[in-house]
Design a protein around this motif. Structure first.
Motif, PDB file in Angstrom:
ATOM      1  N   THR A 386      40.076  66.030 -19.386  1.00 27.27           N
ATOM      2  CA  THR A 386      39.486  66.122 -18.039  1.00 27.27           C
ATOM      3  C   THR A 386      39.553  67.546 -17.513  1.00 27.27           C
ATOM      4  O   THR A 386      38.573  68.080 -16.963  1.00 27.27           O
ATOM      5  CB  THR A 386      40.217  65.172 -17.073  1.00 27.27           C
ATOM      6  OG1 THR A 386      40.051  63.824 -17.517  1.00 27.27           O
ATOM      7  CG2 THR A 386      39.691  65.313 -15.653  1.00 27.27           C
ATOM      8  N   SER A 389      37.550  70.266 -19.867  1.00 31.86           N
ATOM      9  CA  SER A 389      36.092  70.113 -19.908  1.00 31.86           C
ATOM     10  C   SER A 389      35.412  70.515 -18.609  1.00 31.86           C
ATOM     11  O   SER A 389      34.172  70.512 -18.526  1.00 31.86           O
ATOM     12  CB  SER A 389      35.719  68.668 -20.250  1.00 31.86           C
ATOM     13  OG  SER A 389      36.216  67.779 -19.261  1.00 31.86           O
ATOM     14  N   SER A 390      36.193  70.869 -17.587  1.00 33.66           N
ATOM     15  CA  SER A 390      35.601  71.214 -16.293  1.00 33.66           C
ATOM     16  C   SER A 390      36.187  72.514 -15.764  1.00 33.66           C
ATOM     17  O   SER A 390      37.291  72.512 -15.197  1.00 33.66           O
ATOM     18  CB  SER A 390      35.843  70.087 -15.279  1.00 33.66           C
ATOM     19  OG  SER A 390      35.425  70.488 -13.988  1.00 33.66           O
ATOM     20  N   GLU A 392      35.397  74.162 -13.155  1.00 29.64           N
ATOM     21  CA  GLU A 392      35.592  74.067 -11.707  1.00 29.64           C
ATOM     22  C   GLU A 392      36.887  73.332 -11.372  1.00 29.64           C
ATOM     23  O   GLU A 392      37.632  73.737 -10.476  1.00 29.64           O
ATOM     24  CB  GLU A 392      34.401  73.342 -11.061  1.00 29.64           C
ATOM     25  CG  GLU A 392      33.078  74.066 -11.181  1.00 29.64           C
ATOM     26  CD  GLU A 392      32.423  73.882 -12.533  1.00 29.64           C
ATOM     27  OE1 GLU A 392      32.902  73.022 -13.322  1.00 29.64           O
ATOM     28  OE2 GLU A 392      31.442  74.604 -12.828  1.00 29.64           O
ATOM     29  N   GLU A 393      37.140  72.229 -12.098  1.00 32.86           N
ATOM     30  CA  GLU A 393      38.379  71.467 -11.890  1.00 32.86           C
ATOM     31  C   GLU A 393      39.590  72.314 -12.234  1.00 32.86           C
ATOM     32  O   GLU A 393      40.606  72.308 -11.531  1.00 32.86           O
ATOM     33  CB  GLU A 393      38.342  70.201 -12.768  1.00 32.86           C
ATOM     34  CG  GLU A 393      39.513  69.258 -12.542  1.00 32.86           C
ATOM     35  CD  GLU A 393      39.253  68.274 -11.418  1.00 32.86           C
ATOM     36  OE1 GLU A 393      39.901  67.225 -11.413  1.00 32.86           O
ATOM     37  OE2 GLU A 393      38.431  68.568 -10.532  1.00 32.86           O
TER      38      GLU A 393
END
Length: 430
Positions: A386, A389-390, A392-393
């Motif tokens: 999670t 892969s992001s 922004e996160e």
């Protein structure tokens, strides 16, 4: 850096004596003797905390001495990183390859002489083993108040002592009863977190316990300052650091700490093949008894080419390890605080941590990371996926981690310990 000073006590003692008397009379900065069974060059959290505490207090003008085991065998006095360190005669540990133990026989006289010369206002012990017990006994004879900080959990010793699984609960209970008996009369006891403080109360300790963070140096641990304000700039900065440390330039999960049984590094290795971000690598910075077993496990799981063992990392280069990473993961189940996790947070990393002991204290689920059930490597891999892969996160959680680490600035911890020393010294003389 250590400098041997054989006659330091003789040449400086009159000044120490007078300063201690003035501290008692005026309420000024006390003379503090810190006692510990482990101190650099030992590599472990308690040793590092004690060294940082002593160095930080000296930088604030506090009169500090450290009493610990010799790192070579013979007793002596040295100045290490500005701290006057009094080394007691030691012998090799039978259960740990690098740790040495103080030889109790004949040390009482050394401790008595040291207390007569220093006349400390406060003794601060970091454990309740050999040096701690020696100083507790001497403190009572000399009417010196004692502050104790707990870094102890039986689980951290079971592997070294080869305690069978079936006996661990019973032996752990005995160890906690001994802890409560030895430290029941100290003037003040601290531990790094509220969770760790509650643990002592749950184990039968019947005195108030104060939580004082071990603290971290926010000036050393921070995101890369040459990354600019864009994700592209951050990627370039990470790439440069990875090249310097000899890492491949690919998505990186990092762990910093001992590679020992209670750290459960196997969770991290077994989760790696399940991470759905291509070419993700696991970087392990540290040494320990489980390294060879972890190398074999990585080969068995088909990820040996993606598990990078950095080994021991110097004080100077440690901040770079965090700046090379995209996310920090920790799978230990016996953490009373985890300074490494705080350092990672201060460096701007999201965290995925085992939901055990004090680690939940450092993770707000969905804000700066996630908690997984120890042993559930699928859940661990899901959260790593999670975050990785992001972008922004990752950025959002990293910023939250940095903000959450800020209250743990070591300046706050040092100021609180100074206040504790003054308070116990004052109350002991009135």
């Amino acid at each position: 850096m250590a400098v041997t000073v054989p006659s330091l006590l003789r040449t400086r003692q009159p000044e120490r004596h007078g300063r201690s008397q003035r501290a008692r009379a005026s309420g000024g900065t006390p003379c503090v003797l810190i006692g510990t069974d482990t101190y650099p060059p030992d590599v472990n959290g308690a040793a590092y905390f004690t060294a940082r505490l002593a160095q930080g207090l000296i930088a604030r003008g506090v009169n500090v001495h450290v009493l610990c085991q010799s790192d070579e065998g013979p007793p002596g006095v040295e100045v290490r990183d500005g701290v006057t360190v009094h080394r007691l005669r030691s012998m090799p540990s039978l259960v740990h390859a690098t740790l040495r133990l103080t030889v109790p026989a004949g040390t009482r006289g050394h401790v008595e002489q040291l207390l007569r010369r220093l006349r400390p206002d406060v003794i601060h012990i970091q454990n309740h083993f050999i040096v701690g017990r020696l100083l507790l006994s001497a403190a009572r004879r000399h009417a010196i108040p004692v502050v104790a900080t707990n870094h102890f959990m039986p689980e951290n010793l079971f592997n070294y002592l080869h305690v069978p699984e079936a006996l661990r609960t019973a032996i752990g209970d005995l160890a906690w009863r001994d802890f409560c008996r030895v430290l029941r009369d100290v003037e003040h006891i601290t531990t790094p977190t509220r969770i760790a403080a509650q643990l002592l109360l749950d184990k039968g300790f019947q005195r108030p316990v104060e939580a004082i963070s071990c603290g971290i140096d926010l000036s050393r641990f921070h995101p890369s300052r040459d990354a600019g304000t864009t994700e592209g700039g951050a990627d370039e900065a990470r790439s440069r650091v990875r090249a310097r440390l000899g890492m491949a330039d690919r998505p990186t999960v990092v762990f910093v700490g001992r590679l020992d049984e209670e750290k459960h590094i196997e969770d991290l290795i077994e989760a790696l093949p399940q991470v759905l971000v291509a070419d993700t690598q696991l970087v392990l910075a540290g040494t320990g008894s489980q390294r060879q077993r972890m190398e074999r496990l990585a080969a068995e799981k088909g990820v040996a080419d993606r598990v990078h063992f950095l080994g021991f990392v110097s004080h100077e280069e440690l901040p770079l390890v965090y700046r090379a990473a995209d996310v920090y993961a920790i799978s230990g189940t016996a953490e009373l605080q985890s300074i490494a996790t705080l350092e990672a947070m201060a460096s701007g990393l999201p965290v995925v941590a085992a939901d055990a002991m004090a680690l939940p204290h450092l993770v707000e689920i969905g804000r700066n990371g996630y908690l997984y059930q120890p042993g559930d490597t699928g859940e661990l891999a899901k959260y790593l996926t999670t975050i990785l892969s992001s972008p922004e996160e990752r950025i959002r959680m990293g910023e939250a981690s940095r903000a959450m680490a800020a209250p743990h600035d070591q300046a706050n911890s040092l100021a609180r310990y100074e206040r504790v020393y003054r308070d116990v010294s004052h109350s002991h003389t009135h």
